[in-house]
Scaffold this active site. Sequence first.
Site, mmCIF file in Angstrom:
data_model
loop_
_atom_site.group_PDB
_atom_site.id
_atom_site.type_symbol
_atom_site.label_atom_id
_atom_site.label_comp_id
_atom_site.label_asym_id
_atom_site.label_seq_id
_atom_site.Cartn_x
_atom_site.Cartn_y
_atom_site.Cartn_z
ATOM 1 N N VAL A 145 15.646 40.118 22.746
ATOM 2 C CA VAL A 145 15.252 40.093 21.338
ATOM 3 C C VAL A 145 14.876 38.669 20.932
ATOM 4 O O VAL A 145 13.862 38.432 20.271
ATOM 5 C CB VAL A 145 16.381 40.649 20.431
ATOM 6 C CG1 VAL A 145 16.031 40.471 18.955
ATOM 7 C CG2 VAL A 145 16.636 42.123 20.738
ATOM 8 N N PRO A 205 23.795 29.342 25.902
ATOM 9 C CA PRO A 205 24.118 28.792 27.218
ATOM 10 C C PRO A 205 23.019 29.143 28.219
ATOM 11 O O PRO A 205 22.512 30.272 28.210
ATOM 12 C CB PRO A 205 25.431 29.513 27.585
ATOM 13 C CG PRO A 205 25.999 30.002 26.289
ATOM 14 C CD PRO A 205 24.815 30.288 25.413
ATOM 15 N N GLY A 260 22.830 32.376 30.079
ATOM 16 C CA GLY A 260 22.513 33.655 29.429
ATOM 17 C C GLY A 260 21.062 33.810 29.037
ATOM 18 O O GLY A 260 20.714 34.750 28.318
ATOM 19 N N ASP A 303 19.429 43.410 14.151
ATOM 20 C CA ASP A 303 20.203 44.659 14.148
ATOM 21 C C ASP A 303 21.261 44.745 13.053
ATOM 22 O O ASP A 303 22.068 45.673 13.070
ATOM 23 C CB ASP A 303 20.876 44.913 15.508
ATOM 24 C CG ASP A 303 19.866 45.356 16.554
ATOM 25 O OD1 ASP A 303 18.902 46.032 16.171
ATOM 26 O OD2 ASP A 303 20.048 45.024 17.731
#
Lengths: 257, 257
Positions: free
Chosen positions: A33, A53, A56, A116
Site C-alpha cells: 500500500v 525498517p 520490511g 484502511d
Amino acid sequence: MAHKFPEVQGGGSLIIAWQIRGKKVVVVGGGEVAAGRILHCLNADAMVTVVAPASGLNPEVAHRVSQKQVQHIDRLFEPADIDSADMVLTAVDDPEASTRIWKLCKEKHIPVNVADVPPECDFYFGSVHRDGPLQIMVSTNGKGPRLAHAIRKYIAKFLPKQAGAAIDSVGELRVKLRRIAPGPEEGPKRMAWMTKVSDAYSFEELCSLTDEDVDNLLRFYTPGNVPPLDILFSMRDNPDLSKIDVFDGSFGFSIGV
Amino acid sequence: MAHKFPEVQGGGSLIIAWQIRGKKVVVVGGGEVAAGRILHCLNADAMVTVVAPASGLNPEVAHRVSQKQVQHIDRLFEPADIDSADMVLTAVDDPEASTRIWKLCKEKHIPVNVADVPPECDFYFGSVHRDGPLQIMVSTNGKGPRLAHAIRKYIAKFLPKQAGAAIDSVGELRVKLRRIAPGPEEGPKRMAWMTKVSDAYSFEELCSLTDEDVDNLLRFYTPGNVPPLDILFSMRDNPDLSKIDVFDGSFGFSIGV
C-alpha cells in the site's frame, strides 16, 4: 425558480487536485500500500520520506529508496519524523501506532491518511488514470476500491489515445497565442477566441489536431474565426495555402486546388 | 529489476477525495465561481458559510441562502470569519483581499483555494462527474479547464447508465454477505469470494446486475463459486431454481427446465 439550479446530491467527497510539488510527504510503512502511495506522491513532484525498517520494505519501495527517489528513515516511526511534514500517509499493520500518528497530525494540523481506517483519514485515495497533463480519478466513496480500479480501466479503454497530447496542444495554442498577440489589451479577444476554439471542436476532434494544425489554427486568430475541422485538415502540407491570408470567415474558398 | 516498477511521471497533482462531511467550509464571494464551489461542498455534506454582501450574490448562491442550504454572512470578509474553518475557498475579484486571506489561512494551517490564483492554492478543482456513490474527477493540471469539462462530458457519454447503481449493488452484496456469513472467522473467505466476483465480471457486466441477481449470486458463496453471467441471468424469475442448492462449480446443470 428553484428548479433551475442543480440539486444538491449529498454523500460524496470533495475531489481535489492537491498540490505537493516540493512539499514534504512522510509515508509511514514500506509495504504494498505504501508503494502505491509513494508513486502517487512522486507523480505529483513531492519530496517523500519513507519511515520503515529496511527489513520490511517491499521490492518497489526498496527500489525507490535505492534510486534515491525517496528519503528513507530505516526504523519504526518516531513523532519527530513528522515535525516539518506537509502531509502524512500511514500504511502499517498496527492500529494503535496508526491512531497515535493520526492524533499527532491532528494536533499539528497536518493532512493525514491512515490506510484502511476511514475515520482516521482527512482524505481518501481513488484509482487514477494518467496521460501527461490529464489525470482522471475514480472514487466509489469507499463502496468498492476494486470497482474503482475496473472503472478506471474502462475509461482508459474509451479515451482517445491522444487525450493527454490534445491537452498539451491546447496549452501550446494558448502559449503561442500569447506570443503573437501579447498585449494585455488583447486579453479579452484572446479569451473569447480560445473559448470559440473550445466550443467549435469536440474533445475527439481536439485529439486529432497535430502541431501543424495548431500553427495553422493560429492564423485564424486575427480575423477572429475558427475554421471547420476539414478546412484545417486541408491546410496540412499545403505550402501555397500558407500564403493565403484572406480568411474572411465564410470559408468558401477552395482548398488545395 | 528496475524495469518492473512503474516509472515516475512527474508534473501531476495528488488527486484525493477530501472528507468534509460536517466540516466548516468558508466560501468568500458569492458569484458564479463561488456557486460552483458551494455545490461541490454541499455534495460532500459540508457545512458551508458564504461571506459576501447580499447585493453581490449570484442567483444560485442567493437560492442556496434562501433555502438555508448555507449560512450567510452579509458583508465583506473579516479575519474572524475563518476562525473555526476547516477549509477556505475564495472567489472574489480583489487580488489584495485574496492574498490577505491566503496568508491568514497559511498562518492557521487551513487548506485554501484562491480561485484563479494557482500560487495561492493548496489544491485545485477539476470537473466532476457524479452518479450516486461514483465520482470521477477530470484534471488537466491547469492546462485547460474548459477541456476538463469536455472530457468529463465525453466520459459521461461512454459510462454505462447503471454505473452508480452497480457500485451500490456491489456495496449491497458486501453488506448482505456479511449478514449471511457474519463471523470474523469468515473474513478471509468473504474477501476471497468478493475478489472472485470482481474478477469474474467486467464493469459493464456488473452494471447489468439487478437486485434479484445480487440475491441469487449470494447463493454461490457457500460453495465458494461465482457463476458465469448467463447462468445468473437464467435464474431470474425462476422459482424452481430457488430450491436448487447444488452448485458444484461445474455449472453443468440445466437451468429452467
